[in-house]
Structures are given as structure tokens and as C-alpha cells.
Design a protein around this motif. Structure first.
Motif, PDB file in Angstrom:
ATOM      1  N   VAL A  89     -22.397  13.393 -18.364  1.00 47.55           N
ATOM      2  CA  VAL A  89     -22.586  13.959 -17.030  1.00 47.55           C
ATOM      3  C   VAL A  89     -23.635  15.059 -17.140  1.00 47.55           C
ATOM      4  N   GLU A  90     -24.822  14.776 -16.606  1.00 54.89           N
ATOM      5  CA  GLU A  90     -25.932  15.729 -16.697  1.00 54.89           C
ATOM      6  C   GLU A  90     -25.880  16.797 -15.620  1.00 54.89           C
ATOM      7  N   ALA A  91     -25.373  16.451 -14.443  1.00 51.36           N
ATOM      8  CA  ALA A  91     -25.302  17.399 -13.336  1.00 51.36           C
ATOM      9  C   ALA A  91     -24.149  17.027 -12.424  1.00 51.36           C
ATOM     10  N   CYS A  92     -23.621  18.041 -11.747  1.00 50.07           N
ATOM     11  CA  CYS A  92     -22.539  17.831 -10.795  1.00 50.07           C
ATOM     12  C   CYS A  92     -22.814  18.727  -9.593  1.00 50.07           C
ATOM     13  N   HIS A  93     -22.767  18.142  -8.410  1.00 51.02           N
ATOM     14  CA  HIS A  93     -23.046  18.876  -7.180  1.00 51.02           C
ATOM     15  C   HIS A  93     -21.873  18.722  -6.216  1.00 51.02           C
ATOM     16  N   THR A  94     -21.498  19.819  -5.555  1.00 48.38           N
ATOM     17  CA  THR A  94     -20.560  19.700  -4.455  1.00 48.38           C
ATOM     18  C   THR A  94     -21.361  19.277  -3.233  1.00 48.38           C
ATOM     19  N   THR A  95     -20.674  18.681  -2.278  1.00 49.40           N
ATOM     20  CA  THR A  95     -21.375  18.154  -1.116  1.00 49.40           C
ATOM     21  C   THR A  95     -20.465  18.169   0.097  1.00 49.40           C
ATOM     22  N   THR A  96     -21.039  17.895   1.234  1.00 47.32           N
ATOM     23  CA  THR A  96     -20.261  17.717   2.451  1.00 47.32           C
ATOM     24  C   THR A  96     -20.241  16.236   2.774  1.00 47.32           C
ATOM     25  N   GLY A  97     -19.347  15.842   3.640  1.00 45.25           N
ATOM     26  CA  GLY A  97     -19.305  14.435   4.020  1.00 45.25           C
ATOM     27  C   GLY A  97     -18.112  13.730   3.416  1.00 45.25           C
ATOM     28  N   ARG A  98     -18.262  12.428   3.211  1.00 43.56           N
ATOM     29  CA  ARG A  98     -17.129  11.607   2.778  1.00 43.56           C
ATOM     30  C   ARG A  98     -16.792  11.770   1.301  1.00 43.56           C
ATOM     31  N   VAL A  99     -17.678  12.358   0.504  1.00 44.33           N
ATOM     32  CA  VAL A  99     -17.386  12.597  -0.910  1.00 44.33           C
ATOM     33  C   VAL A  99     -17.417  14.090  -1.185  1.00 44.33           C
ATOM     34  N   ASP A 100     -16.766  14.475  -2.271  1.00 40.59           N
ATOM     35  CA  ASP A 100     -16.664  15.890  -2.625  1.00 40.59           C
ATOM     36  C   ASP A 100     -17.658  16.303  -3.708  1.00 40.59           C
ATOM     37  N   LEU A 101     -17.906  15.397  -4.666  1.00 37.13           N
ATOM     38  CA  LEU A 101     -18.799  15.694  -5.790  1.00 37.13           C
ATOM     39  C   LEU A 101     -19.767  14.537  -5.999  1.00 37.13           C
ATOM     40  N   ILE A 102     -20.990  14.890  -6.394  1.00 35.23           N
ATOM     41  CA  ILE A 102     -21.987  13.895  -6.782  1.00 35.23           C
ATOM     42  C   ILE A 102     -22.365  14.186  -8.229  1.00 35.23           C
ATOM     43  N   LEU A 103     -22.217  13.183  -9.096  1.00 35.07           N
ATOM     44  CA  LEU A 103     -22.526  13.332 -10.514  1.00 35.07           C
ATOM     45  C   LEU A 103     -23.791  12.562 -10.862  1.00 35.07           C
ATOM     46  N   SER A 104     -24.569  13.111 -11.774  1.00 31.60           N
ATOM     47  CA  SER A 104     -25.698  12.390 -12.366  1.00 31.60           C
ATOM     48  C   SER A 104     -25.327  12.075 -13.802  1.00 31.60           C
ATOM     49  N   LEU A 105     -25.407  10.793 -14.168  1.00 29.63           N
ATOM     50  CA  LEU A 105     -25.043  10.339 -15.510  1.00 29.63           C
ATOM     51  C   LEU A 105     -26.265   9.812 -16.241  1.00 29.63           C
ATOM     52  N   SER A 106     -26.218   9.892 -17.556  1.00 32.42           N
ATOM     53  CA  SER A 106     -27.227   9.275 -18.400  1.00 32.42           C
ATOM     54  C   SER A 106     -26.547   8.821 -19.692  1.00 32.42           C
TER      55      SER A 106
END
Length: 143
Positions: A89-106
């Protein structure tokens, strides 16, 4: 920040190893001016560090993805703590909307991707996951 500061940031973002002498010649200012500006940008935390950008020899071999997570209420701190331990998991962002977290994987392989997605799905507090595999990067403006 003025125009010179913006130009210096853009040049250093493109190639952080560019010498102050080269930057001074490019922007037609004294080398001492460039050095003073960079030091001021570092002190004011506009520049927080220097890094490398991996080239195609490495990035073309990597499998990248985005994972959308829905998390149970009040479980976010524990989920984040577990995600921080996962090097994939390279990055994790909180967000609004239907999901709570967005992850970037490599990852290196599809098997590693599958295992990582399974591990994320078993974290207590994770309700649902949706994964999106990156195919080709058409452009990248990240600084």
C-alpha cells in the motif's frame, strides 16, 4: 511564493538532482539567489524532501491498482494502523462519497496482488472492497 519559486519547484519536481548552478543559468539569476530560495522553501516546509522517480525499467514490471474501501464506523483508525504495515500500500486517502478510503497499491505479480487484496479484505472493520487494476499510464502530472 513568486514566479521564480514556482519555476524552481517545477524544475526540482521534474529532476531533484538539478544543480543550483544549472537552475541559476536556466532562470537567469545568481546561483546564490537560487540557493537562498531553495533554503527558504525548505525552512517554510514548502519543500519537505527530495526523492527519485522510478523509471520505466522498474515501473513497467510493477502491477498497480486502486482499492476502494468501505469501513465500519469508528473502525478507521484500526484499519489505517493495519494498512500502514503493508508495504504494498503506497498511499491511502480518506474521501467523501460511497467509499471511505482509497488505496494505491504496487506489487510485482498478480499472485502478490491477489494475496494483498485478500489481506485487505480480512482486516477487521473493512466492510467492502472494490479493486481497479491500472493498465497503462497515459500521463502523470504528480509532483
Amino acid at each position: 511564493m513568486d514566479d521564480l519559486d514556482e519555476k524552481l519547484l517545477a524544475a526540482l519536481a521534474a529532476d531533484s538532482s538539478t544543480s543550483t548552478s544549472r537552475l541559476a543559468r536556466r532562470f537567469k539569476v545568481a546561483r546564490s539567489t537560487v540557493q537562498a530560495r531553495i533554503e527558504r522553501l525548505e525552512r517554510s516546509k514548502v519543500i519537505s524532501g527530495y526523492t527519485i522517480r522510478l523509471g520505466e525499467a522498474v515501473t513497467l514490471r510493477r502491477i498497480r491498482g486502486t482499492v476502494l474501501l468501505q469501513v465500519e464506523p469508528r473502525a478507521t483508525p484500526a484499519v489505517l494502523q493495519r494498512l500502514r504495515t503493508m508495504t504494498e500500500v503506497e498511499a491511502c486517502h480518506t474521501t467523501t462519497g460511497r467509499v471511505d478510503l482509497i488505496l494505491s497499491l504496487s506489487v510485482e505479480t498478480t499472485q502478490a496482488l491477489d494475496e494483498t487484496l485478500d489481506e485487505i479484505g480480512t482486516i477487521p472493520g473493512v466492510r467492502t472492497t472494490e479493486s481497479l487494476i491500472h493498465l497503462t499510464t497515459k500521463f502523470d502530472r504528480r509532483i
